[in-house]
Design a protein around this motif. Structure first.
Motif, mmCIF file in Angstrom:
data_model
loop_
_atom_site.group_PDB
_atom_site.id
_atom_site.type_symbol
_atom_site.label_atom_id
_atom_site.label_comp_id
_atom_site.label_asym_id
_atom_site.label_seq_id
_atom_site.Cartn_x
_atom_site.Cartn_y
_atom_site.Cartn_z
ATOM 1 N N VAL A 78 0.860 -1.180 0.000
ATOM 2 C CA VAL A 78 0.000 0.000 0.000
ATOM 3 C C VAL A 78 0.897 1.231 0.000
ATOM 4 N N PRO B 24 2.121 1.701 5.161
ATOM 5 C CA PRO B 24 1.503 1.690 6.490
ATOM 6 C C PRO B 24 2.531 1.498 7.609
ATOM 7 N N THR C 160 1.911 -3.896 8.782
ATOM 8 C CA THR C 160 1.038 -4.784 8.020
ATOM 9 C C THR C 160 1.357 -6.223 8.420
ATOM 10 N N ASN D 37 -9.094 7.203 5.229
ATOM 11 C CA ASN D 37 -7.747 6.735 4.895
ATOM 12 C C ASN D 37 -7.709 5.212 4.836
ATOM 13 N N SER E 189 -6.685 2.737 1.576
ATOM 14 C CA SER E 189 -5.791 1.573 1.567
ATOM 15 C C SER E 189 -6.502 0.335 1.030
ATOM 16 N N GLN F 205 -6.616 0.234 -2.707
ATOM 17 C CA GLN F 205 -5.365 -0.162 -3.352
ATOM 18 C C GLN F 205 -5.149 -1.666 -3.320
ATOM 19 N N ASP G 271 -2.260 1.566 11.184
ATOM 20 C CA ASP G 271 -1.632 2.665 10.458
ATOM 21 C C ASP G 271 -1.898 3.998 11.147
ATOM 22 N N LYS H 57 -3.596 10.042 0.818
ATOM 23 C CA LYS H 57 -3.700 10.487 2.215
ATOM 24 C C LYS H 57 -3.061 11.844 2.484
#
Length: 854
Positions: free
Chosen positions: A215, A219, A222, A306, A310, A313, A328, A362
C-alpha cells in the motif's frame, strides 16, 4: 510666436509624422503571421569580465525575419523572466515595461525586413537559462489604436504523441560545455541516455515482484494472515457505518467502487466504526480483512477514509483482497500540497482531479495560491474589479481593462492562462475537499506579490470617482498611494507590486476579503480556520511614502520595520475572526514572536545549505506550527532532470526527480549536507547552531507547485506526478533508514552518520517503491486520466547490442533505429546506426520523450 505655441506646433508635427507611419490593421496582422522569431542561448558561462558589473550573466541572440514589415509605428512585445541587461544593434530600442514584459521598437536606423535579410539583436541577460523551455512564448506585435496580435512563430506546439509542449522558435541546445552549467566550476552535466542508464543500474532498476499487500503510502504495520488466503469482493461490499455520518465516507466509498468493490446488498460485509476509546491516532486506522468480512476502525472520519483508501489499493484485477491486518497512523498531521493558480490559471476540473489523488494518497491540506502579481483568481462579492481586471492579461498599457501580459501570456485575454473561480466554483472545490477530508487553505500573497489586487483596486477607485462617488468611498479599499515616490524592484522586477501597509484602506481590503472567503467556506461546509498571507515584502517599497512618514511620526515604526509590523497587525486581525495566520518563514520571521497569536503556521522554505534548518528550528522552538517546504526537494516546478528539454525554474534544484523526493529526511534537515551536493555539484556542510528543543517536532510537510512556467493542466500533471506520490510517502511514513536527529550535530560528506546499513535499507525501500509505482500505481493514474511524467529511458549500446532501463521498473520501453518504426525493447536487442529509446505509460497509450543513444 510664443514658446508654448512653438512646442504645440512641434508636438502636432510629431503626431502627424507618427500617424503617417502608422501601420494598418492588415499590415500588423500580416506581420504577426509572417514574422519569424528565433531565440538562441549562446553561452551560459561567459565569465566575469563580460558580465560586469552584474555578478553573472548569459549571452543570447534574438533574430527577426519577415518578407516585409512596416517601417515604423509598431513594436514587438515579449516576456523575459531573466532581466535583459543590454540589447545590441541599432535597428531597435529595448524598453522594460514592468515585470518580465519588454518592448522592441524600430528606430530611425531600421530599414525594414525583407527575404534573406534577418536582423539580429544580441542580448546580454542576468543569470542563466539552462532549458529550451525557459524562454517565454507568445511574443506579440502592437501599434497605437490597433488590435495586438500574437506572433505565430512564437506559439507553443504540443506533440500529439507525447502531449509535451515545445517552443519551436527556441534553438535547440547542443553545446553542453557552454550551456549545461553557469560557470567553469559548475559540474552539472545533462541527463543523457547513457548517464540515466548508469544511474538506474546503480540503483538496481529491475523488475521485482510487488508484494500482494503493498500500500502507498507505506503503512505503519502490516501483518498478513498466517493462514493466507484472500477475500472475494467480486459481488461487492455491504457497508455498515457506526459512529460517524455515512456522508463523510461517500467520496472514499466511490473510490473503492472504482477500484472494483462497489456497494451491493449481497456483497462481503464491510463494517466501519469509530472507536475513540481505542486511542487510535487521528487520521489513523486499523483495517482487518478476514475470511468472510472486513472491519475498519478509526478514531475520526478522516482515519476511516484513509483506511478505505488503503482497501481500494488492495483490490486486484480479480477483485480480491488479501487477508491481513493493517495498523496505520500518519507521521505528520499536516500533509500538504500547494498549487499556484495565480501566475497561470488552472481549471476547476484540474483542481478537483488533484483532490481525488490527494485523498487516494492520504494528503490532507490543499494550499491554494489564489492571488499574486500576475492574477487574482477567485470572485469576491462587492469587488468586481478583482476578477474583471485582475484575472485577465491583455495588451492594455493603462491596465484599466486587464493586467499587462506577463509570463508569455500574450495579448489575448481569452487564453486558458487567464481566468478565475466564480463563487460557485470555489464553493464546489471546498465542498469536494471537505468530502475527502482535505482542508483548503486560501493564499493571497501580501504585502509584496500583490500587483493584481493593487491594480484592480486602483481601477475600482477610478471607476467610482468617474461615477461621482466621494473620495472616501472610492478609496475605501485602495492598496496604493499616488504620492508614494519610493523606487524599488521586486524579485520579479516589478516596481509597483507592494501594498502600502501604512494605509487604513489596506486593512479594510484584507478584512473584506477574509470575511467574503469565510462566507464561501461556510457555504461549502468547511469553516475558514486558516488563511495564508504569504508575508513577502519588497525592501524600499515604503521609503518615500508620505503615509508611512506620517505613520512613523505617530507610532515610531520606521519603514524598514513595517514588514514585521504588518504581519503582526494582520495576524491579530485574523485571530479576531478565529482564523490562524499562515505565511512563508522569511516574512513571518520579521514579526516578534511575543506579539503574535498563540497559533501561527509557518511554511519553512529556507535552503537546506542556507538558513533553512536554523529558521525551521527557531520558529518551531517558539511554538509555531512549522511545515517543511524545502525548495531543493519540494518545489515541484523545478526540472525533473538536468535536461534542456525539461521545464521548470532551476534556482532551487537542477534536478528533482521522484527518487530525490523519496530520499528526503524531513525531520533532520542538516543531515542532507552529508548526502547531497549544492546547485553546482559541490559538497556541502551544515551546522545545527539552533537545535530543536526536546519534544519539539515539525507539524508537517508540503510540496509546492508554482506555475510561472506551467501554462496548462497537462503540464500541472507532468510536474506533479509521480513526485506527489513520493511526497505522500514521506509525509505519512517515517522510514527506518532516516538519520535520527541529534541536536547540535554538524554534517558534511565525511561525517558518516548515514551508515552503509541505512543506505542499503533506503535503496531496498526505493526499489520496492519504484516497482510499486511502475507496476501498479501509474496504471491507476492512467485510468484516472492523469498525464504524469513518463521517465526518460536510459540506454547504452555495447558490442552492437542495446541495454535499456527505466527509473520505474515495469513501464514499457521501446526503441527505434535510424528513425524507423518503434519496437518493444527486449534485452540485448541487436542495433546498428542511430538508436533512440523511450518509455511508455503503464497503459501503453502515451509515449514518453525519446533520447538518442550515442
Amino acid at each position: 510666436m510664443s514658446r508654448r505655441l512653438i512646442a504645440l506646433a512641434s508636438a502636432l508635427a510629431s503626431l502627424s509624422t507618427a500617424a503617417h507611419a502608422q501601420p494598418t490593421q492588415a499590415q500588423l496582422d500580416r506581420l504577426a503571421a509572417t514574422l519569424d522569431v528565433r531565440y538562441q542561448v549562446l553561452d551560459n558561462r561567459p565569465g566575469p569580465a563580460l558580465c560586469a558589473p552584474a555578478p553573472s550573466c548569459h549571452l543570447a541572440e534574438l533574430t527577426l525575419a519577415a518578407p516585409e514589415a512596416p517601417a515604423a509605428g509598431w513594436s514587438l512585445y515579449f516576456s523575459s523572466v531573466t532581466p535583459i541587461l543590454q540589447a545590441g544593434g541599432d535597428a531597435f530600442v529595448l524598453s522594460h515595461i514592468n515585470g518580465d514584459l519588454y518592448r522592441l521598437t524600430p528606430t530611425a536606423a531600421f530599414v525594414g525586413l525583407a527575404p534573406g535579410r534577418p536582423i539580429r539583436v544580441p542580448l546580454k541577460l542576468a543569470g542563466h537559462q539552462l532549458s529550451e523551455l525557459y524562454p517565454m512564448p507568445n511574443h506579440y506585435v502592437a501599434a497605437e489604436g490597433l488590435a495586438a496580435r500574437t506572433v505565430a512563430s512564437t506559439r507553443p506546439v504540443v506533440d500529439p504523441e507525447t502531449g509535451l509542449e515545445s517552443l519551436p522558435f527556441v534553438t535547440p541546445f547542443t553545446d553542453e560545455a557552454r550551456l549545461a552549467g553557469v560557470s567553469a566550476a559548475d559540474t552539472t552535466v545533462w541527463a543523457t541516455s547513457p548517464r540515466i542508464w548508469a544511474v538506474n543500474a546503480a540503483a538496481g532498476a529491475s523488475v521485482q515482484p510487488v508484494p500482494r499487500a503493498a500500500v502507498l503510502p507505506t503503512p505503519l504495520r502490516t501483518r498478513l494472515d498466517p493462514r493466507g488466503g484472500e477475500l472475494d469482493l467480486s459481488r461487492g461490499v455491504k457497508v455498515s457505518v457506526s459512529g460517524l455520518p455515512r456522508a463523510a465516507l461517500a467520496a472514499a466509498l466511490a473510490r473503492l467502487a472504482k477500484a472494483g468493490a462497489a456497494e451491493a446488498s449481497g456483497g462481503a460485509p464491510l463494517r466501519i466504526r469509530l472507536a475513540p476509546a481505542e486511542k487510535l491516532a487521528l487520521g489513523g486506522y486499523r483495517l482487518t480483512i478476514e475470511a468472510g468480512a472486513i472491519e475498519l476502525v478509526a478514531s475520526d472520519p478522516e482515519g476511516a477514509a484513509n483506511g478505505l483508501a488503503s482497501l481500494a489499493q488492495l483490490v486486484d484485477a480479480r477483485r480480491t483482497v488479501p487477508r491481513l491486518t493493517i495498523d496505520d497512523a500518519p507521521r505528520f498531521d499536516f500533509r500538504g500540497l500547494h498549487v499556484d493558480v495565480a501566475r497561470n490559471f488552472h481549471s476547476k476540473a484540474e483542481i478537483l482531479a488533484i483532490l481525488d489523488q490527494m485523498a487516494a494518497y492520504k494528503l490532507n491540506r490543499l494550499h491554494l495560491h489564489l492571488a499574486d502579481d500576475e492574477g487574482w483568481r477567485v470572485e469576491i462579492a462587492g469587488l468586481p474589479e478583482l476578477t474583471r481586471i485582475g484575472s485577465r492579461r491583455c495588451h492594455d498599457l493603462t491596465e484599466r481593462t486587464c493586467l499587462l501580459p506577463q509570463l508569455g501570456a500574450g495579448p489575448d485575454p481569452s487564453t486558458p492562462v487567464n481566468g478565475f473561480y466564480s463563487r460557485a466554483d470555489y464553493i464546489e472545490i471546498v465542498r469536494a475537499a471537505q468530502a475527502r477530508h482535505i482542508q483548503v487553505i486560501p493564499s493571497f500573497d501580501m504585502p509584496g506579490h500583490s500587483r493584481a489586487a493593487i491594480k484592480a483596486m486602483e481601477a475600482r477607485a477610478a471607476r467610482l470617482r468617474a461615477e461621482g462617488k466621494p473620495d472616501a468611498e472610492a478609496g475605501r479599499y485602495l492598496l496604493s498611494e499616488a504620492e508614494n515616490a519610493s523606487v524599488y524592484s521586486s524579485i520579479q522586477h516589478y516596481d509597483d507590486n507592494t501594498i502600502n501597509v501604512c494605509l487604513d484602506s489596506a486593512y479594510a481590503f484584507l478584512g473584506k476579503v477574509v470575511d467574503e472567503m469565510a462566507v464561501l467556506h461556510a457555504a461549502a461546509g468547511q469553516p475558514l480556520t486558516r488563511y495564508h498571507i504569504g508575508a513577502d515584502e519588497t525592501p524600499g517599497a515604503w521609503s518615500a511614502s508620505p503615509a508611512c512618514a506620517a505613520y512613523e511620526a505617530r507610532t515610531g515604526i520606521k519603514p524598514a520595520d513595517l514588514g514585521g509590523h504588518f504581519v503582526e497587525k494582520v495576524s491579530a486581525l485574523l485571530a479576531e475572526r478565529g482564523v490562524v495566520v499562515a505565511g512563508w518563514s522569511d516574512g513571518m520571521g520579521h514579526a516578534e514572536a511575543d506579539r503574535m497569536p498563540a497559533k501561527v503556521h509557518s511554511n519553512n522554505w529556507g535552503a537546506l545549505a542556507g538558513e533553512g534548518p536554523a529558521s525551521a528550528h527557531v520558529q518551531a522552538n517558539q511554538g509555531w506550527e512549522v511545515v517543511i517546504s524545502t525548495p531543493e526537494v519540494l518545489y515541484f516546478d523545478s526540472p525533473q532532470a538536468a535536461d534542456p528539454k525539461e521545464r521548470g525554474y532551476d534556482w532551487p534544484s537542477r534536478a528533482t526527480d521522484t527518487r530525490k523526493v523519496f530520499d528526503f529526511m524531513p525531520e533532520n534537515l542538516p543531515a542532507h549536507a552529508e548526502l547531497w551536493t549544492d546547485l553546482h555539484g559541490k559538497p556541502q556542510a551544515s551546522k545545527d547552531d539552533y537545535p530543536l528543543e526536546p519534544g519539539v517536532r515539525f507539524n508537517g510537510l508540503q510540496g509546492q507547485l508554482w506555475s510561472e512556467t506551467i501554462r496548462s493542466d497537462a503540464q500541472v500533471d507532468y510536474m506533479l506526478y509521480p513526485r506527489m506520490v513520493a511526497l505522500a510517502e514521506r509525509a505519512w511514513h517515517g522510514a527506518n533508514w532516516e538519520t535520527p536527529y541529534t541536536p547540535g550535530k554538524a554534517y558534511d560528506p565525511t561525517t558518516g552518520a548515514f551508515t552503509a546499513q541505512m543506505r542499503a535499507r533506503r535503496d531496498a525501500d526505493w526499489t520496492a517503491f519504484a516497482n510499486l509505482l511502475g507496476q501498479r500505481e501509474l496504471a491507476r493514474l492512467d485510468a484516472a486520466g492523469v498525464a504524469y511524467r513518463i521517465p526518460t529511458a536510459g540506454a547504452v549500446v555495447e558490442d552492437g547490442r542495446l541495454k535499456a532501463n527505466v527509473e520505474l521498473p515495469g513501464l514499457p520501453i521501446e526503441y527505434r533505429v535510424e528513425g524507423g518504426p518503434w519496437r518493444p525493447y527486449v534485452e540485448g536487442a541487436p542495433v546498428a546506426g542511430r538508436v533512440e529509446v523511450r518509455a511508455r505509460s503503464a497503459d501503453g497509450k502515451r509515449a514518453g520523450r525519446s533520447l538518442v543513444v550515442p
